[in-house]
Motif scaffolding. Sequence first.
Motif, PDB file in Angstrom:
ATOM      1  N   HIS A 139       0.772  -1.277  -0.019  1.00 49.02           N
ATOM      2  CA  HIS A 139       0.031   0.067   0.062  1.00 49.02           C
ATOM      3  C   HIS A 139       0.926   1.376   0.061  1.00 49.02           C
ATOM      4  O   HIS A 139       1.790   1.453   0.908  1.00 49.02           O
ATOM      5  CB  HIS A 139      -0.884  -0.241   1.086  1.00 49.02           C
ATOM      6  CG  HIS A 139      -1.735   1.249   1.320  1.00 49.02           C
ATOM      7  ND1 HIS A 139      -2.218   1.654   2.683  1.00 49.02           N
ATOM      8  CD2 HIS A 139      -2.236   2.059   0.560  1.00 49.02           C
ATOM      9  CE1 HIS A 139      -2.897   2.746   2.407  1.00 49.02           C
ATOM     10  NE2 HIS A 139      -2.956   3.082   1.364  1.00 49.02           N
ATOM     11  N   ARG A 210      -2.420  -0.138  -5.283  1.00 49.22           N
ATOM     12  CA  ARG A 210      -3.018   0.570  -4.104  1.00 49.22           C
ATOM     13  C   ARG A 210      -2.512   1.701  -3.451  1.00 49.22           C
ATOM     14  O   ARG A 210      -1.320   1.780  -2.764  1.00 49.22           O
ATOM     15  CB  ARG A 210      -3.245  -0.505  -3.024  1.00 49.22           C
ATOM     16  CG  ARG A 210      -4.275  -1.928  -3.581  1.00 49.22           C
ATOM     17  CD  ARG A 210      -4.334  -2.773  -2.284  1.00 49.22           C
ATOM     18  NE  ARG A 210      -2.980  -3.372  -1.813  1.00 49.22           N
ATOM     19  CZ  ARG A 210      -2.719  -3.361  -0.672  1.00 49.22           C
ATOM     20  NH1 ARG A 210      -3.725  -2.994   0.498  1.00 49.22           N
ATOM     21  NH2 ARG A 210      -1.637  -3.794  -0.116  1.00 49.22           N
ATOM     22  N   PRO A 289      -6.368   0.884   3.891  1.00 57.79           N
ATOM     23  CA  PRO A 289      -5.830   0.929   2.285  1.00 57.79           C
ATOM     24  C   PRO A 289      -7.122   0.824   1.440  1.00 57.79           C
ATOM     25  O   PRO A 289      -7.992   0.137   1.644  1.00 57.79           O
ATOM     26  CB  PRO A 289      -5.127  -0.411   2.354  1.00 57.79           C
ATOM     27  CG  PRO A 289      -5.459  -1.135   3.592  1.00 57.79           C
ATOM     28  CD  PRO A 289      -5.988  -0.416   4.293  1.00 57.79           C
TER      29      PRO A 289
END
Length: 397
Positions: A139, A210, A289
């Motif tokens: 992330h 992400r 996330p």
Amino acid sequence: MKIAVLGGDGFVGWPTSLHLSDAGHEIHILDNLSRRWIDTELGVQSLTPMDSIQERTRIWHAETGRRIHFNLIDLARDYELLKGWLARHRPDAIIHFAEQRAAPYSMKSDRHKNYTVDNNVNATHNLLNALVELDLDAHLVHLGTMGVYGYSTVGAAIPEGYLPVGIETADGRTVSQEILYPANPGSVYHMTKCLDQLLFQFYAKNDGLRITDLHQGIVWGTHTEQTRRHTQLINRFDYDGDYGTVLNRFLIQAAIGYPLTVHGTGGQTRAFIHIQDSVRCIEIALKNPPQRGSRVEIFNQMTETHRVRDLAGMIAKMTGSQVAWLPNPRKEAAENELMVRNGKFLDLGLKPTTLGEGLLGEIVDVAKKYAYRVDRSRVPAVSAWTRDIAAKVEHDP
Ligand code: USQ
């Protein structure tokens, strides 16, 4: 989590590294120490005495038993080193602070403009490129800026990253769509953060990365819970005309008896956040996330808005300081309204630290303690946005 903190030696990076280490995460700082080199270039130093990054991490270990690892890597220039490090360590999350962050520094000369664009855009792109190449699903949390939105004089509420728009189709229907809020940078530095947004949008769409982008306001304060634990863990605190930000500059100026340097009418309204809230927001973002394949998650990371002249008035009243009304070295709206939506962090539990809580006085005390380190000749902001403005500012500094 194993977390890489890129730019972990800087003003927000260092307290974030300590905060997350304290919360039990395994922290690896990657930094080229450029901020320390820029101090040397400008001939200024942090108001607070800072130790080397190695010494800071040694003290943290002695105090807490926890290790923070340090790696000297230049993200913008050492792509292979960065990729190699990521391949070996495969972190769960990456926090990206590794950019030149001062608007006045970015406007100093053609060389500084080039440096800021090369450094910031390459660092971000190298990172995204390496994540795809290594098939690494970490992330990515990026520290962006409220400045991507610009400071229009209209004052309509700024949404968190995306703006709903209605578009007319060929057959006369109106379809609605959410687009990235139109970028409107006010400096070369802010422009690089606008370019970052496009890089993120592309890599999230094309490769499913992400990504969370934090549109942060102006940070004030210097201490956090962890930097208070030992004098050698202290955070940096900038007062000079390039890196010092407005509220912290006013507080230091008040401490050394220097008239508060208001640019123009002081009608500029800006968003603010305390450093303690800044590190908390980053932790909240890490815990939330986005899903793989979804669009970039954007938060407005700010807690309150203030007009520059109101801040000067408040500090003058509190400390008895004079206010100096100076020609503005920047090209910016003389007066603007600002309303910002920040409900996402509040909904996730952020309890804002606001200006009235005695913290302003604490900061003046820190500044008084280290006042002997201030070079008063470095207080004026002299980087001008255009040649015409430079001529005016030089005439009436
Ligand atoms: N200003 C003064 N007097 C001073 C210094 C600044 O009146 O002595 C005025 C400036 O003209 C400007 C405002 O205060 O209108 C803010 O200036 P700043 O230097 O505090 O903030 P800025 O250049 O916008 O940049 C800082 C950080 C940057 C971050 C940004 C968030 O350096 O990294 O992205 O704040 S924001 O402003 O929301 O875009």
